[in-house]
Design a protein around this motif. Structure first.
Motif, PDB file in Angstrom:
ATOM      1  N   HIS A 160      22.395  17.313  39.551  1.00 12.10           N
ATOM      2  CA  HIS A 160      21.279  17.211  38.593  1.00 12.10           C
ATOM      3  C   HIS A 160      20.555  18.897  38.831  1.00 12.10           C
ATOM      4  O   HIS A 160      20.566  19.430  39.920  1.00 12.10           O
ATOM      5  N   ALA A 161      21.416  19.669  37.978  1.00 11.26           N
ATOM      6  CA  ALA A 161      20.341  21.274  38.712  1.00 11.26           C
ATOM      7  C   ALA A 161      19.124  21.722  37.827  1.00 11.26           C
ATOM      8  O   ALA A 161      18.791  21.001  36.820  1.00 11.26           O
ATOM      9  N   LEU A 162      18.240  22.291  37.667  1.00 10.97           N
ATOM     10  CA  LEU A 162      17.233  22.650  38.363  1.00 10.97           C
ATOM     11  C   LEU A 162      16.821  24.189  38.202  1.00 10.97           C
ATOM     12  O   LEU A 162      17.473  24.690  39.451  1.00 10.97           O
ATOM     13  N   VAL A 163      17.094  24.845  37.022  1.00  2.00           N
ATOM     14  CA  VAL A 163      16.415  26.166  37.561  1.00  2.00           C
ATOM     15  C   VAL A 163      14.935  26.607  37.055  1.00  2.00           C
ATOM     16  O   VAL A 163      14.507  25.901  36.008  1.00  2.00           O
ATOM     17  N   LYS A 164      13.475  27.060  37.548  1.00  7.13           N
ATOM     18  CA  LYS A 164      13.244  27.571  37.071  1.00  7.13           C
ATOM     19  C   LYS A 164      13.138  28.415  36.141  1.00  7.13           C
ATOM     20  O   LYS A 164      13.777  29.753  36.340  1.00  7.13           O
ATOM     21  N   SER A 165      12.208  28.645  35.084  1.00 11.08           N
ATOM     22  CA  SER A 165      12.266  29.456  33.751  1.00 11.08           C
ATOM     23  C   SER A 165      11.769  31.152  34.516  1.00 11.08           C
ATOM     24  O   SER A 165      12.453  31.894  33.385  1.00 11.08           O
ATOM     25  N   SER A 166      10.975  31.462  35.392  1.00  8.20           N
ATOM     26  CA  SER A 166      11.046  32.697  35.980  1.00  8.20           C
ATOM     27  C   SER A 166      12.365  33.315  37.019  1.00  8.20           C
ATOM     28  O   SER A 166      11.850  34.034  37.153  1.00  8.20           O
ATOM     29  N   SER A 167      13.000  32.454  36.698  1.00 13.24           N
ATOM     30  CA  SER A 167      14.249  33.086  37.665  1.00 13.24           C
ATOM     31  C   SER A 167      15.658  33.227  36.312  1.00 13.24           C
ATOM     32  O   SER A 167      16.444  33.480  36.651  1.00 13.24           O
ATOM     33  N   VAL A 168      15.066  33.176  35.475  1.00 15.14           N
ATOM     34  CA  VAL A 168      16.441  33.414  34.377  1.00 15.14           C
ATOM     35  C   VAL A 168      15.635  35.254  33.880  1.00 15.14           C
ATOM     36  O   VAL A 168      14.314  34.697  33.378  1.00 15.14           O
ATOM     37  N   LEU A 169      16.401  35.213  33.598  1.00 18.32           N
ATOM     38  CA  LEU A 169      16.464  37.102  32.921  1.00 18.32           C
ATOM     39  C   LEU A 169      17.024  37.096  31.409  1.00 18.32           C
ATOM     40  O   LEU A 169      18.426  36.017  31.266  1.00 18.32           O
ATOM     41  N   LEU A 170      16.710  37.617  30.543  1.00 13.44           N
ATOM     42  CA  LEU A 170      17.225  37.655  29.655  1.00 13.44           C
ATOM     43  C   LEU A 170      18.080  39.200  28.629  1.00 13.44           C
ATOM     44  O   LEU A 170      17.303  39.815  29.677  1.00 13.44           O
ATOM     45  N   MET A 171      19.214  39.271  28.175  1.00 18.03           N
ATOM     46  CA  MET A 171      19.850  41.131  28.103  1.00 18.03           C
ATOM     47  C   MET A 171      20.162  39.738  26.410  1.00 18.03           C
ATOM     48  O   MET A 171      20.699  39.054  26.210  1.00 18.03           O
TER      49      MET A 171
END
Length: 273
Positions: free
Chosen positions: A188-199
């Protein structure tokens, strides 16, 4: 005497399988209502859930499953809507069948409670509370490990989400050993939305290992920040929280191609075993 009196245990099944622990009674009811009504808003009201909570649940289910359970449809006599896939219908049927077996097992257990003391029941209840842990991480994925590289003090772990998509995590060597990681193991992989950048610029050079391209599927505006959901070609989604200014500067809108970016060190791994 039964320590629970005349009360009956009621089954509330949570399945740990290829779709992880997100398959709960509430989400199954949401899927059933989508099948009946063909509308996410009507299904959410029937459960009941907020419209956003319903879409968040659907995104989580599609991200954790080997293939989408729910798809958006456009056109037709009613202008489109939402529907279950064949896989989604099979999952609902499997869940309800298992729930019946689960309820029957609980009924048999209740009949034998004369031999169980109140203290043992309280210990069991405390254990269940500890085991029902939930996570605040907005992005949750699952899949098999396709690569492991020992870096001495850490491990680089590659996780396949679908035939076209992999993500990379970097965790400590001790964590890798504790999880018992191996090629082919489901994690299972978890990534907080605040750690995601957009381009949106495909020519931009960045050092982040994880770059997932898709299209903007939803934007939920807040008082300061916006929650932006990127739909990947596989049907999975990635959600980021960015400022209003960033959304405007990138020209983000529904249907705009965009890339979700996050560092390998931002990925938290968990195992069911």
């Amino acid at each position: 005497m039964n320590p629970f009196g005349q009360h009956r245990f009621l089954a509330r099944l949570a399945i740990e399988s290829d779709v992880g622990t997100a398959l709960s009674d509430t989400r199954i009811r949401l899927l059933e209502e989508i099948e009946r009504k063909g509308s996410i808003s009507q299904a959410a009201k029937a459960v009941p859930l907020s419209y956003k909570a319903a879409w968040d649940a659907i995104d989580a289910l599609n991200n954790l499953a080997p293939e989408p359970l729910v798809v958006r449809v456009t056109g037709g006599r009613q202008g489109g809507g939402t529907q279950l896939t064949g896989y989604g219908r099979r999952i609902v049927a499997m869940y309800r069948a298992l729930e019946l077996e689960y309820q029957a097992a609980l009924d048999r257990l209740a009949e034998r409670l004369d031999d169980v003391g109140p203290a043992s029941i309280k210990e069991f209840q405390a254990l269940m509370q500890r085991m029902s842990m939930k996570t605040s991480a907005r992005n949750q994925f699952s899949g098999p490990i396709t690569g492991l590289r020992d870096g001495g003090v850490d491990y680089e772990v590659r996780l396949r989400l679908d035939p076209a998509t992999e993500i990379v995590a970097v965790i400590t060597k001790a964590s890798a050993e504790n999880l018992g990681l191996a090629i082919g193991k489901e994690v299972h992989a978890l990534v907080k939305s605040s750690s995601v950048l957009l381009m949106t610029d495909a020519e931009l050079q960045i050092t982040a290992r994880n770059r997932l391209w898709g299209e903007v599927a939803a934007i939920h505006a807040g008082s300061v920040n916006d929650e932006v959901t990127i739909a990947l070609p596989s049907g999975r989604t990635v959600t980021a929280v960015v400022t209003h200014g960033s959304c405007e500067a990138l020209g983000l809108a529904i249907g705009v191609p965009a890339c979700a970016i996050f560092k390998a060190s931002s990925v938290i791994l968990a195992s069911w075993e």
